[in-house]
Scaffold this motif. Sequence first.
Motif, PDB file in Angstrom:
ATOM      1  N   ASP A  66       1.013  -1.552   0.308  1.00 38.95           N
ATOM      2  CA  ASP A  66      -0.078  -0.245  -0.243  1.00 38.95           C
ATOM      3  C   ASP A  66       1.023   1.639   0.253  1.00 38.95           C
ATOM      4  O   ASP A  66       1.070   1.729   0.563  1.00 38.95           O
ATOM      5  N   LEU A  67       1.147   1.407  -1.067  1.00 35.90           N
ATOM      6  CA  LEU A  67       2.415   2.635  -1.234  1.00 35.90           C
ATOM      7  C   LEU A  67       2.346   4.001  -0.896  1.00 35.90           C
ATOM      8  O   LEU A  67       2.683   5.129  -0.660  1.00 35.90           O
ATOM      9  N   ILE A  68       0.969   4.249  -2.207  1.00 36.39           N
ATOM     10  CA  ILE A  68      -0.064   5.261  -2.633  1.00 36.39           C
ATOM     11  C   ILE A  68       0.375   6.857  -0.508  1.00 36.39           C
ATOM     12  O   ILE A  68       0.385   7.199  -0.615  1.00 36.39           O
ATOM     13  N   PRO A  69      -0.425   5.856   0.317  1.00 36.04           N
ATOM     14  CA  PRO A  69      -0.823   6.949   1.829  1.00 36.04           C
ATOM     15  C   PRO A  69       0.893   7.351   1.747  1.00 36.04           C
ATOM     16  O   PRO A  69       1.099   8.248   2.209  1.00 36.04           O
ATOM     17  N   THR A  90       0.299  -7.347  -6.355  1.00 35.04           N
ATOM     18  CA  THR A  90      -0.607  -6.373  -6.103  1.00 35.04           C
ATOM     19  C   THR A  90      -1.002  -7.832  -7.474  1.00 35.04           C
ATOM     20  O   THR A  90      -2.624  -7.243  -7.828  1.00 35.04           O
ATOM     21  N   MET A  91      -1.203  -7.880  -8.759  1.00 32.25           N
ATOM     22  CA  MET A  91      -1.558  -8.619  -9.780  1.00 32.25           C
ATOM     23  C   MET A  91      -2.598 -10.130  -8.595  1.00 32.25           C
ATOM     24  O   MET A  91      -3.484 -10.307  -8.859  1.00 32.25           O
ATOM     25  N   GLN A 108      -5.318   0.516 -13.665  1.00 33.17           N
ATOM     26  CA  GLN A 108      -5.558   1.880 -12.804  1.00 33.17           C
ATOM     27  C   GLN A 108      -4.270   1.886 -11.477  1.00 33.17           C
ATOM     28  O   GLN A 108      -4.331   3.100 -10.834  1.00 33.17           O
ATOM     29  N   ALA A 109      -3.903   0.557 -10.850  1.00 35.30           N
ATOM     30  CA  ALA A 109      -2.964   0.302  -9.737  1.00 35.30           C
ATOM     31  C   ALA A 109      -1.774   1.094 -10.429  1.00 35.30           C
ATOM     32  O   ALA A 109      -1.694   1.670  -9.744  1.00 35.30           O
ATOM     33  N   ILE A 110      -1.500   0.679 -11.529  1.00 38.00           N
ATOM     34  CA  ILE A 110       0.281   1.211 -12.390  1.00 38.00           C
ATOM     35  C   ILE A 110       0.004   2.796 -12.385  1.00 38.00           C
ATOM     36  O   ILE A 110       0.915   3.635 -11.616  1.00 38.00           O
ATOM     37  N   LEU A 113      -0.049   4.631  -8.534  1.00 38.00           N
ATOM     38  CA  LEU A 113       1.225   5.230  -7.657  1.00 38.00           C
ATOM     39  C   LEU A 113       1.612   5.550  -8.747  1.00 38.00           C
ATOM     40  O   LEU A 113       2.705   6.722  -8.299  1.00 38.00           O
ATOM     41  N   ALA A 114       2.341   6.145 -10.207  1.00 40.67           N
ATOM     42  CA  ALA A 114       3.056   6.883 -10.814  1.00 40.67           C
ATOM     43  C   ALA A 114       2.575   8.078 -10.526  1.00 40.67           C
ATOM     44  O   ALA A 114       2.776   9.035 -10.454  1.00 40.67           O
ATOM     45  N   ALA A 115       0.703   8.549 -10.797  1.00 43.90           N
ATOM     46  CA  ALA A 115       0.411   9.899  -9.957  1.00 43.90           C
ATOM     47  C   ALA A 115       1.193  10.153  -8.221  1.00 43.90           C
ATOM     48  O   ALA A 115       1.602  10.934  -8.304  1.00 43.90           O
ATOM     49  N   ALA A 116       0.794   9.410  -7.570  1.00 41.22           N
ATOM     50  CA  ALA A 116       1.254   9.397  -6.162  1.00 41.22           C
ATOM     51  C   ALA A 116       2.828   9.293  -6.063  1.00 41.22           C
ATOM     52  O   ALA A 116       3.670  10.766  -6.394  1.00 41.22           O
TER      53      ALA A 116
END
Length: 175
Positions: A66-69, A90-91, A108-110, A113-116
Amino acid sequence: MPDRTLILGGARSGKSLAAERLLADVPDVLYVATGGDDAGSAEWADRVAKHQARRPPTWGLIETIDLIPLLESPGPPLLVDCLTLWLSRTMDAHDTWSDLTRSPAIDQAIADLAAAWSATPRRTVAVSNDIGAGVVPADPGTRLFRDLMGRLNTAISLTSTTALYTIAGRTLPLT
C-alpha cells in the motif's frame, strides 16, 4: 519537488545496495519492503536477513504494498524495495494470474502509483527489476507480467527526477 530516484537492473545486479548507498547519510529513512514474508522459505529468509543486516539501525521498516498513502504523506525519505514485488503482489490481490488478460484494475493501480510517485512530498528511492531485455517468455502469465513490469517501470521512470541502471554492481545514469 523532492528527489525521486528509480534504480533499475537485473536480478542480483546491486540495485538494493545502490539505493541504500544513495540514502546512507540519512538517519531516518523508512525502508518499505514490498515482498511479503514468503513464510517457510529458508532462501527468502536468508535474503531478508542480509538486507536487514546492511541497513542502519536508525532506519524504520514497513512491509506493505500500500505505497500510495506513504507517497502522499510528508515524512522521512522512503526506500521502496521493490516495485517488481509490488506488481506481483498487486496482481495476486486482483487475482490476475487466474485470468491472464490485461486487467483494468492493474492498469489503474499502475497509473495511481505513478501519479502518487510524481507528486510525493518525500525524497524517494525505488528499486525495480528490468525484465524486458531477455527472451520472450514461453507462457502467457510471464509475458503479461513482463509487459506490465515494462509499463510500470516506464511510468515511474518518466516521473522520476533521476533514473539509474545497475549492472554487475555498477550504477549508470539514464538520461
